[in-house]
Motif scaffolding. Structure first.
Motif, short mmCIF file in Angstrom:
data_model
loop_
_atom_site.label_atom_id
_atom_site.label_comp_id
_atom_site.label_asym_id
_atom_site.label_seq_id
_atom_site.Cartn_x
_atom_site.Cartn_y
_atom_site.Cartn_z
N MET A 92 0.83 -1.19 0.00
CA MET A 92 0.00 0.00 0.00
C MET A 92 0.87 1.25 0.00
O MET A 92 2.01 1.22 0.46
CB MET A 92 -0.92 0.01 1.22
N PRO A 93 0.34 2.38 -0.50
CA PRO A 93 1.14 3.62 -0.51
C PRO A 93 1.29 4.20 0.89
O PRO A 93 0.43 4.04 1.75
CB PRO A 93 0.32 4.54 -1.42
N VAL A 94 2.41 4.88 1.11
CA VAL A 94 2.65 5.52 2.39
C VAL A 94 1.88 6.85 2.42
O VAL A 94 1.75 7.53 1.40
CB VAL A 94 4.16 5.76 2.59
N GLU A 95 1.34 7.20 3.57
CA GLU A 95 0.56 8.42 3.70
C GLU A 95 1.45 9.66 3.64
O GLU A 95 2.60 9.64 4.10
CB GLU A 95 -0.21 8.41 5.03
N ASN A 96 0.91 10.73 3.07
CA ASN A 96 1.64 11.99 2.98
C ASN A 96 1.41 12.77 4.28
O ASN A 96 0.61 13.72 4.35
CB ASN A 96 1.17 12.79 1.77
N SER A 97 2.12 12.37 5.31
CA SER A 97 1.95 12.98 6.62
C SER A 97 3.27 12.90 7.37
O SER A 97 4.02 11.92 7.24
CB SER A 97 0.85 12.28 7.42
N SER A 98 3.54 13.93 8.13
CA SER A 98 4.77 13.93 8.93
C SER A 98 4.71 12.92 10.07
O SER A 98 5.74 12.56 10.64
CB SER A 98 5.03 15.33 9.50
N HIS A 99 3.51 12.45 10.39
CA HIS A 99 3.35 11.46 11.45
C HIS A 99 3.39 10.03 10.90
O HIS A 99 3.43 9.08 11.69
CB HIS A 99 2.04 11.68 12.19
N ALA A 100 3.36 9.89 9.58
CA ALA A 100 3.36 8.55 8.99
C ALA A 100 4.78 7.98 8.99
O ALA A 100 5.77 8.71 8.85
CB ALA A 100 2.82 8.60 7.57
N THR A 101 4.86 6.68 9.17
CA THR A 101 6.16 5.99 9.14
C THR A 101 6.13 4.93 8.04
O THR A 101 5.09 4.34 7.76
CB THR A 101 6.45 5.31 10.49
N VAL A 102 7.27 4.74 7.43
CA VAL A 102 7.39 3.74 6.37
C VAL A 102 7.53 2.36 7.02
O VAL A 102 8.43 2.12 7.82
CB VAL A 102 8.61 4.03 5.48
N SER A 103 6.61 1.48 6.68
CA SER A 103 6.60 0.13 7.25
C SER A 103 6.76 -0.90 6.14
O SER A 103 6.88 -0.55 4.96
CB SER A 103 5.31 -0.12 8.03
N LYS A 104 6.73 -2.15 6.53
CA LYS A 104 6.92 -3.23 5.58
C LYS A 104 5.83 -3.27 4.52
O LYS A 104 6.07 -3.67 3.38
CB LYS A 104 6.98 -4.57 6.32
N LYS A 105 4.63 -2.84 4.89
CA LYS A 105 3.53 -2.88 3.92
C LYS A 105 3.69 -1.83 2.82
O LYS A 105 3.02 -1.89 1.79
CB LYS A 105 2.19 -2.67 4.63
N ASN A 106 4.62 -0.87 3.02
CA ASN A 106 4.88 0.15 2.00
C ASN A 106 6.12 -0.14 1.17
O ASN A 106 6.40 0.58 0.22
CB ASN A 106 5.06 1.52 2.66
N LEU A 107 6.87 -1.18 1.53
CA LEU A 107 8.16 -1.47 0.88
C LEU A 107 8.02 -2.59 -0.13
O LEU A 107 7.41 -3.64 0.17
CB LEU A 107 9.20 -1.85 1.93
N ALA A 108 8.56 -2.38 -1.31
CA ALA A 108 8.63 -3.41 -2.34
C ALA A 108 10.10 -3.74 -2.57
O ALA A 108 10.96 -2.85 -2.51
CB ALA A 108 7.98 -2.94 -3.63
N TYR A 109 10.38 -5.00 -2.85
CA TYR A 109 11.76 -5.47 -2.88
C TYR A 109 12.16 -5.92 -4.28
O TYR A 109 11.36 -6.50 -5.02
CB TYR A 109 11.95 -6.62 -1.88
N ALA A 110 13.42 -5.66 -4.60
CA ALA A 110 13.96 -6.03 -5.91
C ALA A 110 13.94 -7.54 -6.09
O ALA A 110 14.22 -8.30 -5.15
CB ALA A 110 15.39 -5.51 -6.06
N GLY A 111 13.62 -7.97 -7.30
CA GLY A 111 13.60 -9.39 -7.61
C GLY A 111 12.27 -10.06 -7.39
O GLY A 111 12.04 -11.16 -7.91
N THR A 112 11.38 -9.44 -6.62
CA THR A 112 10.05 -10.01 -6.43
C THR A 112 9.19 -9.75 -7.66
O THR A 112 9.39 -8.78 -8.38
CB THR A 112 9.38 -9.43 -5.18
N SER A 113 8.22 -10.61 -7.89
CA SER A 113 7.36 -10.50 -9.08
C SER A 113 6.13 -9.66 -8.77
O SER A 113 5.44 -9.91 -7.78
CB SER A 113 6.94 -11.89 -9.56
N CYS A 114 5.86 -8.69 -9.62
CA CYS A 114 4.67 -7.85 -9.47
C CYS A 114 3.52 -8.48 -10.26
O CYS A 114 3.55 -8.53 -11.49
CB CYS A 114 4.95 -6.43 -9.97
#
Length: 445
Positions: free
Chosen positions: A317-339
């Protein structure tokens, strides 16, 4: 030469023996050369890396260095080497064991050091490459730092999208510093592979027994050993090791194209031209992600089985545009994985920003784990010296018989060659392989 050494039993001409005054005179120069070559060869193979690091001249500033020495952190000392100051005085055997262990630790630490050349780019940037990772010299703290990974906050990634991505100048400067989005896996040539294979202590040690057998006692066994050694080494180098290196080289390369946002317009480039901070439109249809990144807009459904082994798709999911939002695993996509699915504002595709490229991506770390595995210490390896100690006692016993008056061979050269044959038979470097095979057979029963 071996044929002449058997004259006249095998019909060889006797002029060589006559010219040197007999068999002893003919064999003595060869034996001296044979011994010196093998001693120098084994010493260089065992101590070459330690010698390289020992004779390096230190400099006051890293900016003046032409080479950099890297020492891996490894623990060789065990609890058995720790002394209690309140304990009784050590025995002579315990002192000898402790001193031997210290020498072994110093030697092992020397072999854990790697010397790397410093490369100077056209713009004056000083870099080194270690385990496929590029390090760039920083004048601020006079040290080398890894490049290819960066951390962004939620506000920064949305700001990068509003600004229209990187400018062309920023992209050029970033790729000059961090390098391309690729993993450089070196594949040696045929000749280099053969030299690397046979430049091993095992082959040098086997050569002692092979040639001593060939010129003295059992020429047929010596020839068989020689052909077996050359054949197995060549097959392992050119048909096992080198093809595997080429497969890893092809696996590490990216042959895809992707769309990036630069200077406010979308451009299609090769995946290897991606740089940190690029805003990427993610393709679906089981396309491999070219880098690690944070999803800015839209959503992804990816297959991360290559990382976790979990066959179920994962939604990003996209990360929220907020200074209080934190980047978590649900916002991270990894190289080599299939979309598997990409939905978003740009032509129906999701957008993400590159946070890691090259060998520092998740895919790059997997490749590095294959190329540079962590050394593992087994209990079996700790007990192997005890087996060699028993064989060494047996070798000393046989050697004492050969040099004693009980077995007079009427030639010091013949006695020396018999001792070499005994050493080659008793202390074979292939013993660990034989024991592992025996354990495997036993376990299968």
């Amino acid at each position: 030469f071996c044929w002449l050494s058997y004259a006249p039993q095998f019909g060889a001409p006797t002029f060589a023996l006559q010219a040197f005054g007999g068999w002893n005179g003919f064999m003595a120069p060869w034996l001296i050369i044979f011994t010196m070559v093998h001693i120098i060869g084994m010493a260089l193979i065992v101590c070459w890396e330690a010698m390289r690091t020992r004779f390096m001249l230190p400099v006051s500033h890293m900016a003046d260095a032409t080479h950099v020495m890297i020492e891996e952190e490894a623990s060789f000392m065990t609890d058995g080497n720790i002394l209690d100051p309140d304990s009784a005085r050590e025995s002579t055997m315990a002192q000898l064991k402790r001193r031997t262990s210290r020498v072994q630790v110093r030697f092992q630490r020397a072999n854990c050091r790697t010397v790397l050349p410093v490369k100077v780019e056209e713009d004056g940037t000083r870099t080194i490459e270690y385990t496929c990772v590029r390090y760039v010299h920083s004048s601020e703290d006079d040290s080398f730092h890894p490049t290819g990974i960066v951390e962004y906050t939620a506000v920064q990634v949305h700001a990068a999208l509003r600004w229209g991505g990187l400018s062309h100048q920023e992209a050029e400067e970033t790729i000059a510093t961090c390098g391309k989005n690729e993993i450089n896996v070196y594949v040696p040539g045929i000749l280099e592979s053969l030299i690397g294979e046979f430049s091993d202590f095992t082959y040098i040690f086997n050569s002692i027994g092979t040639w001593s057998y060939m010129v003295y006692s059992s020429w047929n066994i010596g020839i068989f050993w020689l052909l077996l050694t050359l054949g197995s080494g060549t097959y392992r180098s050119l048909f096992i090791v080198r093809p595997n290196q080429r497969k890893i080289h092809e696996l590490a390369r990216l042959h895809t194209k992707c769309q990036v946002l630069r200077a406010g317009s979308w451009t299609e480039i090769q995946a290897s031209e991606l740089v940190l901070g690029d805003v990427i439109a993610v393709d679906d249809g089981s396309a491999k992600l070219p880098c690690d990144g944070i999803v800015i807009e839209g959503s992804l459904v990816v297959n991360e089985s290559m990382l976790t082994g979990e066959p179920m798709p994962v939604q990003k999911m996209p990360v929220e545009n907020s200074s209080h939002a934190t980047v978590s695993k649900k916002n991270l996509a990894y190289a080599g994985t299939s979309c598997l699915q990409s939905t978003g504002p740009h032509e129906g595709k999701a957008l993400m920003i590159a946070t890691a490229v090259g060998a520092l991506t998740t895919r790059g770390q997997l490749v590095r784990m294959v190329l540079f595995p962590t050394s593992v210490r087994f209990k079996y390896n700790d007990q192997l010296p005890k087996v060699y100690m028993i064989l060494c006692i047996y070798m000393v016993f046989l050697t004492a018989i050969y040099v004693s008056p009980l077995m007079d061979l009427n030639s010091w050269i013949a006695t020396y060659l018999m001792v070499l044959n005994t050493i080659a038979m008793c202390l074979s470097p292939m013993l660990p392989v034989s024991m592992v095979m025996g354990q495997s057979v036993t376990a299968s029963r």
